[in-house]
Structures are given as structure tokens and as C-alpha cells.
Design an enzyme around this catalytic site. Structure first.
Site, mmCIF file in Angstrom:
data_model
loop_
_atom_site.group_PDB
_atom_site.id
_atom_site.type_symbol
_atom_site.label_atom_id
_atom_site.label_comp_id
_atom_site.label_asym_id
_atom_site.label_seq_id
_atom_site.Cartn_x
_atom_site.Cartn_y
_atom_site.Cartn_z
ATOM 1 N NE ARG A 46 -2.836 0.493 3.401
ATOM 2 C CZ ARG A 46 -2.086 0.618 4.507
ATOM 3 N NH1 ARG A 46 -1.272 1.643 4.652
ATOM 4 N NH2 ARG A 46 -2.153 -0.279 5.453
ATOM 5 C CE1 TYR A 98 -16.996 9.273 -15.652
ATOM 6 C CE2 TYR A 98 -16.581 9.549 -13.316
ATOM 7 C CZ TYR A 98 -16.882 8.744 -14.383
ATOM 8 O OH TYR A 98 -17.087 7.414 -14.185
ATOM 9 C CG ASP A 170 -10.483 14.685 -15.102
ATOM 10 O OD1 ASP A 170 -9.810 14.109 -15.974
ATOM 11 O OD2 ASP A 170 -11.446 14.138 -14.524
ATOM 12 C CE LYS A 195 -13.018 6.253 -17.885
ATOM 13 N NZ LYS A 195 -13.401 7.526 -17.305
#
Ligand SMILES: *Cc1c(COP(=O)(O)O)cnc(C)c1O
Length: 379
Positions: A46, A98, A170, A195
Site C-alpha cells: 500500500r 464527469y 482532469d 481511459k
């Protein structure tokens, strides 16, 4: 070093232990230590993992940033940035975002007394007027989803700098191949690597890229403290994807340009939104702040919801699906699919109407794609 070369080499040197040419998938949660306080840079996945680190290094270089941090999804990246804020702080955001980002702002962070004010992103002055002493973050998406509007990053960055407010862009739609917001004055770039960066519709991921060391250290602390990190295999898939980002983006754009021109001439189409068309009201800004126009198009059909439904259900190559940026072409009805969770009044203001269709133009043969749309429009 140029973009294409960086995408293949930065952070991706042969593996130091075995010479493996391709960065291995370090599928391990933990790392054995040589002695107390003696480890080789990794303790627990992590906190850090070599495959993820390779991706973080590569993405930073593609955005011309100093630091990269990867996450389990685009929304996990956004959530981690929002954790820099405190109760009472405000966000000024472009209104065409979005759908999931709007949902996160309106239905999650609002519960922590973090308020978002949405402004029409076309005019930088709107951001300036919405700023209050409580504003800590400006949030932009450009080109926007699904209307393909543009925000002037340089002008808004100037306002943010003057008011000492962080600007986050973004950059998912353009990808770093066509737009580099840090160079235009943004403090942070966020990506859904799901994407174009991943590019093959087989992984969900996110990233943040930035230059400021203090903000980086805070976000890195939150990345580990909150824990929205990607696994080694997902990191590897994105790393594999970015190697071909440049060639894919060129073909996405070439196809999108031809599809947009075809749609613009078609009698059944009312309006086409694509920043590469001269008819786009911000075509000049697109040429200035982007080096290409990308692979996303939206358009309005002449006709009602039924006529629109028929088209999105009739294509054969364009698959009816959410998401975008993969090698295969997708067709989507924002009103009932990607933007269904956006409040009706917000949708109406943006122009997300029932006869709007969004395309993610893939890298198949151009004529096959145009013929597929032609048939669907005539059905
Ligand atoms: C998909 C997307 C997101 C969210 O990313 P996930 O990886 O799905 O969490 C954020 N912004 C844009 C522009 C997107 O297209």
C-alpha cells in the site's frame, strides 16, 4: 527526450535484480527486510510497490511533472486530493464534469461541509467571480464530458495563482499526448488511467501528477493513509498501455476528425461537438492549448428520444457502453447512461438533452467506422 521515447523508457529500466526488459509485476503485499530498519526501499505494497513506482515515474514524465502518484481509480485519485481540504472550505468547479466527479462533490464531500460552486467554464471570469475567502481549490475538466467544451487553463491558472488557490485539471479526455496542464499553470493533473492511458478497456485506475514538493508529500501521505492504491497487476496494465499512447492517440484523432466531418454533413444530425471542427466555438483556444483534438465527439440528432435510441442500438462496431479511451469504438447516451446521476436542472443547463449521443472513436479502420454510423443513421 521526446514523448514517445519517455513513454517506453522512463521508470522502465531493465529490472535491477534479473535484467527483465519489461518491468515485472511485483505481485507481493510485503517485502522481507535484511534486518531491523534495513530494507531495499519497500516495506508494504500500500505504501509502495516497484511496479506501481515504475508507473508513477513514467506518468510524471509524460505530464512534465516532478511527481506522480497512482490510485485504484480516477475517483480514488480525486478523493485523495479532496482530503487536502477542511470542513468549511469551498471548491469552484467548471460545471461540465464527469458525472462521478459531480456525485462525489455533491453527495459525499458535501457531508463534510465542503461546498462546490459550479460555474460556466467557458469564461475564466466566472471562476474569478465565484471565488470567496473560503475557496481552496479550482477544479476543471477540459475538454469537458460530454459537451467537449474547453476551459482556458492558462487564464484560469493565472487567477488561481494570484488568489493563492490550487488549480487541478482532469486531463483524462486529452491525455498528456495532446495537452499538458502543468505547463499551462495548473498545480495538479488528475487522470482516470482507465481511459486513454490504459487504452485497452481492461483496467480501472487513476493518477495525480504535480510539481510542488509540499503538496506532493501531503498527497503521498494521504495515498498511504487512505489506501486507495492500485494493485501491481493493474499498475502493470497501465504501464503497458502507455507505451503505445502516442500511436494510439494519433489514430484516435485521425478517425475522430473524419467521423466528426462525416456527422457534420449528415442531414439527420443537428449539431456536432468536436474541438477539431472549425465550427467549434472554441476552435482557436483548442489549437492554442492542445497539440491535437482527441478522440471524443458528441452530437445531437434531429429527432426525439426514440430516434436517438434507435441509432445507439443500431451500430455494430460502436458498442453501446459507458467508459471511453479504449482501442474499440463506443457509443453512449449520456442522458440515461454516464450522466444519469447528474441533477435534471444541471443537465438542462449543460445541454445534456435526450437526443445527445457521445462517441469514443476507437482505432479501427476509418471507413468501417463511418459506414457503421451511416447504416445506423439510415436505420
Ligand atoms: C472516467 C472518468 C473519471 C473517473 O475515473 P474512474 O477511473 O472511473 O474512477 C474522471 N474523470 C473523467 C473525465 C473520466 O472520464
Amino acid at each position: 527526450m521526446e514523448f514517445e521515447t519517455k513513454a517506453i523508457h522512463i521508470g522502465q529500466e531493465p529490472d535491477p535484480t534479473t535484467g527483465a526488459t519489461i518491468t515485472p509485476i511485483y505481485q507481493t503485499s510485503t517485502f522481507t527486510q535484511d534486518g531491523l530498519g534495513k530494507h531495499k526501499g519497500y516495506e508494504y505494497s500500500r505504501t509502495g510497490n516497484p511496479t506501481r513506482f515504475a508507473l508513477e515515474t513514467a506518468l510524471a514524465s509524460l505530464e512534465n511533472g516532478k511527481y506522480g502518484l497512482c490510485f485504484a481509480s480516477g475517483l480514488a485519485a480525486t478523493t485523495t486530493i479532496l482530503c487536502l481540504l477542511k470542513s468549511g472550505d469551498e471548491i469552484v468547479a467548471g460545471d461540465d464534469l464527469y458525472g462521478g466527479t459531480i456525485r462525489l462533490f455533491n453527495r459525499v464531500f458535501s457531508n463534510f461541509n465542503i461546498k462546490t460552486i459550479y460555474v460556466d467554464c467557458k469564461d475564466p471570469k466566472n471562476f474569478e467571480s465565484a471565488i470567496t475567502p473560503k475557496t481552496k481549490l479550482i477544479w476543471l475538466e477540459t475538454p469537458t464530458n460530454p459537451m467537449l467544451r474547453l476551459c482556458d487553463i492558462k487564464s484560469i491558472g493565472g487567477i488561481a495563482k494570484q488568489k493563492k488557490i490550487m488549480l487541478c485539471v482532469d486531463n483524462t479526455f486529452a491525455s498528456p499526448y495532446f495537452q499538458q496542464p502543468l505547463d499551462l499553470g495548473a498545480d495538479m493533473v488528475v487522470h482516470s488511467t482507465t481511459k486513454y492511458l490504459g487504452g485497452h478497456s481492461d483496467v480501472v485506475g487513476g493518477a495525480i501528477i504535480l510539481n510542488d514538493k509540499d503538496i506532493y508529500e501531503k498527497i503521498k501521505f494521504y495515498q498511504n493513509a487512505i489506501g486507495g492504491t492500485p494493485g501491481p497487476f493493474d499498475s502493470w496494465l497501465v504501464l503497458r498501455g502507455i507505451k503505445t499512447l502516442a500511436v494510439r492517440m494519433k489514430k484516435h484523432e485521425e478517425n475522430a476528425m473524419k467521423v466528426a466531418e462525416f456527422l457534420e454533413k449528415h442531414p439527420k444530425i443537428k449539431k456536432v461537438n468536436y474541438p477539431g471542427l472549425k465550427s467549434h466555438p472554441q476552435y482557436e483556444l483548442a489549437k492554442k492549448q492542445m497539440s491535437g483534438f482527441g478522440g471524443m465527439i458528441s452530437f445531437e440528432v434531429n429527432g426525439d428520444k426514440e430516434a436517438t435510441k434507435k441509432i445507439v442500438e443500431s451500430t455494430e462496431l460502436f458498442a453501446l457502453a459507458e467508459s471511453l479511451g479504449g482501442v474499440e469504438s463506443l457509443i453512449n447516451h449520456p442522458f440515461t447512461m454516464t450522466h444519469v446521476g447528474v441533477p435534471a436542472e444541471h443537465k438542462a443547463r449543460l445541454g445534456i438533452v435526450e437526443n445527445l449521443i457521445r462517441l469514443s472513436v476507437g482505432i479501427e479502420d476509418t471507413n468501417d467506422l463511418i459506414n457503421d454510423l451511416k447504416k445506423a443513421l439510415e436505420s
